[in-house]
Design an enzyme around this catalytic site. Structure first.
Site, mmCIF file in Angstrom:
data_model
loop_
_atom_site.group_PDB
_atom_site.id
_atom_site.type_symbol
_atom_site.label_atom_id
_atom_site.label_comp_id
_atom_site.label_asym_id
_atom_site.label_seq_id
_atom_site.Cartn_x
_atom_site.Cartn_y
_atom_site.Cartn_z
ATOM 1 N N ASP A 60 38.634 47.510 33.761
ATOM 2 C CA ASP A 60 38.056 46.255 34.240
ATOM 3 C C ASP A 60 36.593 46.544 34.584
ATOM 4 O O ASP A 60 36.298 47.271 35.528
ATOM 5 C CB ASP A 60 38.822 45.759 35.465
ATOM 6 C CG ASP A 60 38.379 44.369 35.911
ATOM 7 O OD1 ASP A 60 37.169 44.081 35.821
ATOM 8 O OD2 ASP A 60 39.228 43.585 36.369
ATOM 9 N N ARG A 83 42.637 25.330 20.093
ATOM 10 C CA ARG A 83 43.442 26.351 20.762
ATOM 11 C C ARG A 83 43.336 27.666 20.001
ATOM 12 O O ARG A 83 43.389 28.749 20.585
ATOM 13 C CB ARG A 83 44.906 25.905 20.858
ATOM 14 C CG ARG A 83 45.831 26.984 21.414
ATOM 15 C CD ARG A 83 47.172 26.446 21.889
ATOM 16 N NE ARG A 83 47.807 25.579 20.937
ATOM 17 C CZ ARG A 83 48.491 25.982 19.847
ATOM 18 N NH1 ARG A 83 48.583 27.282 19.568
ATOM 19 N NH2 ARG A 83 49.048 25.118 19.038
ATOM 20 N N TYR A 108 41.776 44.437 42.534
ATOM 21 C CA TYR A 108 41.701 43.048 42.972
ATOM 22 C C TYR A 108 43.106 42.547 43.313
ATOM 23 O O TYR A 108 44.067 42.813 42.579
ATOM 24 C CB TYR A 108 41.067 42.199 41.865
ATOM 25 C CG TYR A 108 41.231 40.723 42.048
ATOM 26 C CD1 TYR A 108 40.777 40.081 43.208
ATOM 27 C CD2 TYR A 108 41.835 39.946 41.073
ATOM 28 C CE1 TYR A 108 40.933 38.725 43.381
ATOM 29 C CE2 TYR A 108 41.991 38.584 41.243
ATOM 30 C CZ TYR A 108 41.541 37.973 42.394
ATOM 31 O OH TYR A 108 41.701 36.628 42.562
ATOM 32 N N LYS A 143 32.375 35.841 37.101
ATOM 33 C CA LYS A 143 31.510 36.589 37.995
ATOM 34 C C LYS A 143 30.132 36.822 37.358
ATOM 35 O O LYS A 143 29.403 35.880 37.115
ATOM 36 C CB LYS A 143 32.200 37.897 38.385
ATOM 37 C CG LYS A 143 33.667 37.734 38.834
ATOM 38 C CD LYS A 143 33.833 36.740 39.963
ATOM 39 C CE LYS A 143 35.211 36.782 40.618
ATOM 40 N NZ LYS A 143 36.339 36.461 39.762
#
Length: 384
Positions: free
Chosen positions: A173, A50, A102, A198
């Protein structure tokens, strides 16, 4: 060693990982949750996955290298990255954001972050001056460029100058163009975001997200948050993105070539009202994008004559899948009203230009003549 971006996609900054002695060309998948300690108070450098895992760490170094950043953090999804980033702000802080984002980002801002006391001003950067919205509690400017789905291009240099003038963070972004075509740090950005699902991954086979920063302070703050909230990317998914990045340059070039051919085709179609793509000469988007990026990308949006035609195209395509997401080797077509922006209030969608006759397309790397033929037969077969 100062290398080009295609080389960085494979080797990063050419830093050797000392933990593996096999000489493996493909970086190993360290599929482990925890690590043995040599003794009390001693560590191998890895304690619990983690916190950090060698495969994720290698991916983060590659992404930081591509963006020219100090540090990159890999998350379980793009939305996990944005959610974590919002934790650097506190109740009462104000953020100015581009209106055309988005839909998942808008949903997060409106239903999670505002609930937690963060205030947003959503504006159209092409039509409004963000400086008019700066207040005493404003902490950051948040943009996508090009925007999703209307492909608006925001001047990063100009926005960065404004942010620095008022001591604000500029968050960019960079999902649509990727670091292969656009490097926001070189233009003045402070934080870069990616949906690694993406273009970075590029194969529609995993979810991932990234935050890239260029200061020790932001790195330390975000490392503490990712350790605490546990949103880090798993080892196997990290390996998938590592593998995908190796072909980022050739995928971006081929997909852009296909997108440009599709744009030329659509602009000649009588049943297509509007085509939105940064690479269309004579537009403001073209000039701004050309000044700050080395390419126009493979994302495009187009508006047809009616909702009925839009739905017919989606149902009639034989090659191009009707599916959410983008940036993979497969060309995908999306209906923003019902998919990516379904949770955005209708009045906001319409104001941003997202009508029920708008379609978004992510060009892949297939033969462009096959993609154009598929679109043409879908359009031509419509009977009113």
């Amino acid at each position: 060693m100062d290398t080009g971006i295609a080389t960085k996609c494979i080797y990063g900054n050419h830093e050797k990982f000392e933990g593996d002695r096999t000489g493996a060309i493909s970086f190993p998948i360290y599929q482990t949750a925890t690590y043995a300690h040599p003794a009390v108070g001693q560590s191998t450098g890895y304690d619990y996955s983690r916190l950090q895992n060698p495969t994720r760490e290698q991916l983060e170094k590659i992404v930081a290298s591509l963006e020219g950043g100090l540090d990159a953090l890999a998350f379980s999804s793009g939305m996990a990255a944005i959610t974590t980033l919002m934790e650097i702000f506190k109740p009462g802080d104000h953020i100015i954001s581009e209106a055309d984002l988005y839909g998942g980002s808008i949903r997060l801002f409106d239903h999670i972050n505002q609930k937690n006391g963060i205030e947003f001003s959503r504006i159209n950067f092409a039509e409004e001056d963000p400086e008019n919205y700066i207040k005493e509690n404003t902490k950051a400017i948040y943009i996508e460029t090009p925007t999703n789905p209307m492909m608006n291009v925001i001047d990063i240099r100009k926005t960065a100058e404004l942010a620095k003038k008022h001591n604000l963070l500029l968050i960019v972004d960079n999902t649509f163009l990727s670091p292969y075509f656009q490097r926001p740090f070189e233009l003045g950005a402070d934080i870069i975001l990616h949906s690694g699902t993406k273009f970075l991954s590029g194969h529609n086979d995993t979810l991932a997200g990234f935050i890239v920063v260029n200061t020790p302070e932001l790195s330390e703050k975000l490392r503490y948050i990712i350790k605490t909230t546990g949103a880090g990317l798993a080892p196997f998914d990290s390996w998938l993105v590592l593998r995908g990045i190796k072909t980022l340059p050739i995928r971006m070039e081929k997909a852009q070539e296909n997108a440009q051919a599709i744009v030329e085709f659509l602009m000649q179609e009588k049943k297509v009202k509007n085509v939105y793509y940064p690479g269309i000469p004579g537009t403001n988007n073209y000039e701004v994008c050309k000044s700050q990026a080395s390419g126009f990308g493979s994302m495009l949006t187009f508006e047809v004559e009616s909702k009925e035609l839009a739905l017919h195209i989606l149902e009639s395509l034989k090659l191009i899948p009707f599916a959410e997401s983008l940036g993979g080797v497969e060309t995908l077509i999306t209906y923003p009203t019902a998919q990516t922006h379904a949770d955005v209030p209708e009045e906001i969608r319409i104001k941003n230009g997202i009508t029920d006759s708008v379609l978004r397309l992510s060009a892949g790397i297939e033969d462009k003549k096959d993609l154009i033929a598929d679109l043409k037969q879908a359009i031509d077969s419509f009977r009113e």
